[in-house]
Design an enzyme around this catalytic site. Structure first.
Site, PDB file in Angstrom:
ATOM      1  N   HIS A 129      35.585  40.387  43.188  1.00 39.27           N
ATOM      2  CA  HIS A 129      36.957  40.514  42.963  1.00 39.27           C
ATOM      3  C   HIS A 129      37.620  40.607  44.308  1.00 39.27           C
ATOM      4  O   HIS A 129      38.470  41.689  44.575  1.00 39.27           O
ATOM      5  CB  HIS A 129      37.443  41.130  41.728  1.00 39.27           C
ATOM      6  CG  HIS A 129      38.944  40.561  41.483  1.00 39.27           C
ATOM      7  ND1 HIS A 129      39.382  39.458  41.921  1.00 39.27           N
ATOM      8  CD2 HIS A 129      39.709  41.167  40.381  1.00 39.27           C
ATOM      9  CE1 HIS A 129      40.580  39.432  41.182  1.00 39.27           C
ATOM     10  NE2 HIS A 129      40.688  40.506  40.361  1.00 39.27           N
TER      11      HIS A 129
ATOM     12  N   CYS B 204      43.402  47.651  38.701  1.00 39.89           N
ATOM     13  CA  CYS B 204      43.714  46.314  38.717  1.00 39.89           C
ATOM     14  C   CYS B 204      44.018  45.710  37.739  1.00 39.89           C
ATOM     15  O   CYS B 204      44.727  44.609  37.916  1.00 39.89           O
ATOM     16  CB  CYS B 204      42.229  45.762  39.083  1.00 39.89           C
ATOM     17  SG  CYS B 204      40.840  45.983  37.750  1.00 39.89           S
TER      18      CYS B 204
ATOM     19  N   ARG C 165      49.659  41.800  45.032  1.00 36.72           N
ATOM     20  CA  ARG C 165      48.447  40.716  44.811  1.00 36.72           C
ATOM     21  C   ARG C 165      49.325  39.689  45.277  1.00 36.72           C
ATOM     22  O   ARG C 165      49.005  38.491  45.880  1.00 36.72           O
ATOM     23  CB  ARG C 165      48.216  40.403  43.345  1.00 36.72           C
ATOM     24  CG  ARG C 165      47.437  41.568  42.644  1.00 36.72           C
ATOM     25  CD  ARG C 165      45.998  41.713  43.372  1.00 36.72           C
ATOM     26  NE  ARG C 165      45.247  40.680  42.839  1.00 36.72           N
ATOM     27  CZ  ARG C 165      44.596  40.042  41.891  1.00 36.72           C
ATOM     28  NH1 ARG C 165      45.007  40.384  40.635  1.00 36.72           N
ATOM     29  NH2 ARG C 165      43.733  38.933  41.957  1.00 36.72           N
TER      30      ARG C 165
ATOM     31  N   ARG D 141      38.365  30.905  39.529  1.00 36.12           N
ATOM     32  CA  ARG D 141      37.788  32.116  38.932  1.00 36.12           C
ATOM     33  C   ARG D 141      36.809  31.663  37.902  1.00 36.12           C
ATOM     34  O   ARG D 141      37.008  30.688  37.061  1.00 36.12           O
ATOM     35  CB  ARG D 141      39.090  32.790  38.036  1.00 36.12           C
ATOM     36  CG  ARG D 141      38.492  33.553  37.095  1.00 36.12           C
ATOM     37  CD  ARG D 141      39.760  34.673  36.402  1.00 36.12           C
ATOM     38  NE  ARG D 141      40.413  35.411  37.420  1.00 36.12           N
ATOM     39  CZ  ARG D 141      41.081  36.401  37.187  1.00 36.12           C
ATOM     40  NH1 ARG D 141      41.545  36.889  35.717  1.00 36.12           N
ATOM     41  NH2 ARG D 141      41.482  37.556  38.032  1.00 36.12           N
TER      42      ARG D 141
ATOM     43  N   GLN E 255      41.558  41.045  44.803  1.00 33.29           N
ATOM     44  CA  GLN E 255      42.053  42.305  44.368  1.00 33.29           C
ATOM     45  C   GLN E 255      41.795  43.452  45.084  1.00 33.29           C
ATOM     46  O   GLN E 255      42.736  44.323  45.554  1.00 33.29           O
ATOM     47  CB  GLN E 255      41.359  42.661  43.140  1.00 33.29           C
ATOM     48  CG  GLN E 255      41.645  43.760  42.463  1.00 33.29           C
ATOM     49  CD  GLN E 255      42.798  43.843  41.684  1.00 33.29           C
ATOM     50  OE1 GLN E 255      43.232  42.879  40.962  1.00 33.29           O
ATOM     51  NE2 GLN E 255      43.822  44.690  42.149  1.00 33.29           N
TER      52      GLN E 255
ATOM     53  N   ASP F 277      38.944  50.741  36.176  1.00 36.82           N
ATOM     54  CA  ASP F 277      38.917  49.394  35.898  1.00 36.82           C
ATOM     55  C   ASP F 277      38.293  49.352  34.186  1.00 36.82           C
ATOM     56  O   ASP F 277      37.898  50.297  33.748  1.00 36.82           O
ATOM     57  CB  ASP F 277      38.414  48.380  36.439  1.00 36.82           C
ATOM     58  CG  ASP F 277      38.084  46.970  36.346  1.00 36.82           C
ATOM     59  OD1 ASP F 277      38.933  46.528  35.412  1.00 36.82           O
ATOM     60  OD2 ASP F 277      37.275  46.249  36.688  1.00 36.82           O
TER      61      ASP F 277
HETATM   62  N1   CP Z   1      43.673  42.135  37.866  1.00 32.13           N
HETATM   63  C1   CP Z   1      43.563  40.843  37.900  1.00 32.13           C
HETATM   64  O1   CP Z   1      42.948  40.007  38.540  1.00 32.13           O
HETATM   65  O2   CP Z   1      44.235  40.401  36.905  1.00 32.13           O
HETATM   66  P1   CP Z   1      44.413  39.165  35.927  1.00 32.13           P
HETATM   67  O3   CP Z   1      42.803  38.950  35.188  1.00 32.13           O
HETATM   68  O4   CP Z   1      45.448  39.260  35.112  1.00 32.13           O
HETATM   69  O5   CP Z   1      44.417  37.823  36.838  1.00 32.13           O
HETATM   70  N1  NVA Z   2      36.376  43.764  35.978  1.00 34.72           N
HETATM   71  C1  NVA Z   2      37.459  43.009  35.441  1.00 34.72           C
HETATM   72  C2  NVA Z   2      38.612  42.829  36.274  1.00 34.72           C
HETATM   73  C3  NVA Z   2      39.616  42.102  35.829  1.00 34.72           C
HETATM   74  C4  NVA Z   2      40.791  41.870  36.553  1.00 34.72           C
HETATM   75  C5  NVA Z   2      36.901  41.857  34.666  1.00 34.72           C
HETATM   76  O1  NVA Z   2      35.993  41.075  35.470  1.00 34.72           O
HETATM   77  O2  NVA Z   2      37.315  41.373  33.834  1.00 34.72           O
END
Ligand code: CP
Ligand code: NVA
Length: 316
Positions: free
Chosen positions: A140, A275, A303, A113, A143, A235
């Site tokens: 993502h 999400c 997930r 990530r 997701q 989101d």
């Molecule tokens: N939706 C998602 O990716 O959640 P986290 O940021 O908690 O991993």
């Molecule tokens: N759009 C959000 C998604 C979190 C899972 C971010 O990137 O923070």
């Protein structure tokens, strides 16, 4: 005998963006995830990655992605290794390439990530093992696959369904565009001017939509977007890395809240996805999050099943 869902076509592949996968390959991930979920619920063990290891590098916080990959790897018989970017030599200037080449000598897969999609691509270019995108600023993809799995469970189909995305044209919206295009769904994004999805992602998705009969649209009016929608999605207004814009975004997005009044425009059996994490009272109200249309915690659960499918298929 190998499990039927372990189709060898995806073996060794990187999982960087859904744009890299065909509709048939998306189907393989979905079918494997549904099967793995069934097996888990039935108490049937599936140690298909016995003896394998996954390194998980996090440059941003995570609850769902970290825990579901970690638990998922354990359930597949493998070993997950959490690697905080803060504690790797990366933080002291070791190159992404040298990190990738070193980790490839120990591990069977890397989930990362991070911020820039280019950093992920560089890691994948130097790694000799599959690299999985656990979220970048651009996309993502794990997701969106779990989201579509959730939609399929509830609606029994995907093609022709309408998904309305209310909010920022961000990484989550981008991966949903990719996948809706691949599976022939209709996706309408309602966002304020200036917060539209990336034109390159839009072009990639439009090219697929032309082949599958999907339709993709970006408008400003949330009520129009939600009209007769089968799925309503939202989101955060400010994503990770945009903390400094939080106040300004709160003002710009105030009209883009998923609340009961907005949902009345949708199909009567609409499902609501998010999400997570959510900022309750901003992009979504408590009433909707905790209401009868919300499937957000099933989505979060999925997930786990989807990440297991991805790992099983690319790391087998
Ligand atoms: N939706 C998602 O990716 O959640 P986290 O940021 O908690 O991993
Ligand atoms: N759009 C959000 C998604 C979190 C899972 C971010 O990137 O923070």
């Amino acid at each position: 005998m190998a499990a039927a869902y372990l189709d060898a076509r995806l073996k060794g592949k990187d999982f960087l963006t859904l744009a890299d996968f065909s509709t048939e390959e998306i189907r393989l991930f979905l079918d494997a995830a549904h099967e793995l979920k069934k097996e888990l619920k039935a108490g049937i063990p599936h140690p298909v990655l016995k003896g394998k290891t996954l390194g998980m590098i996090f440059h941003k916080p995570s609850t769902r992605t970290r825990v579901s990959f970690e638990v998922g790897m354990y359930q597949l018989g493998g070993y997950p290794l959490f690697l905080s970017a803060q504690e790797l030599q990366l933080r002291r200037g070791e190159s992404v390439g040298d990190t990738a080449r070193t980790l490839s000598r120990y591990l069977d897969g890397i989930m990362i990530r991070t911020f820039a999609q280019e950093d992920l691509e560089e890691l994948a270019a130097y790694a000799s093992i599959p690299v999985i995108n656990g979220l970048t600023d651009l996309v993502h993809p794990t997701q969106a696959l779990a989201d579509i799995m959730t939609v399929e469970e509830h609606k029994g189909k995907l093609h022709g369904l309408k998904l309305a995305f209310i909010g920022d044209g961000n990484n989550v919206a981008h991966s949903l565009l990719h996948i809706c295009a691949k599976v022939g769904m209709k996706m309408v994004i309602a966002c304020p001017a200036g917060y539209e999805p990336d034109p390159r992602v839009m072009a990639e998705a439009q090219a697929d939509a032309a082949k599958t009969g999907a339709s993709l649209e970006v408008i400003e009016d949330p009520a129009a977007a939600v009209k007769e929608a089968d799925v309503v999605y939202t989101d955060l207004w400010a994503s990770m890395g945009q903390e400094g814009e939080q106040e300004a975004r709160r003002r710009v997005f105030s009209r883009y809240q998923v609340n009961s009044a907005l949902l009345r425009n949708a199909a009567p059996d609409v499902i609501v996805l998010h999400c997570l994490p959510a900022h309750r009272g901003e992009e979504i109200t408590d009433e909707v999050m905790d209401g009868p249309h919300s499937v957000v915690f099933e989505e979060a659960e999925n997930r786990l099943h989807m990440h297991k499918a991805i790992m099983a298929l690319v790391m087998q």
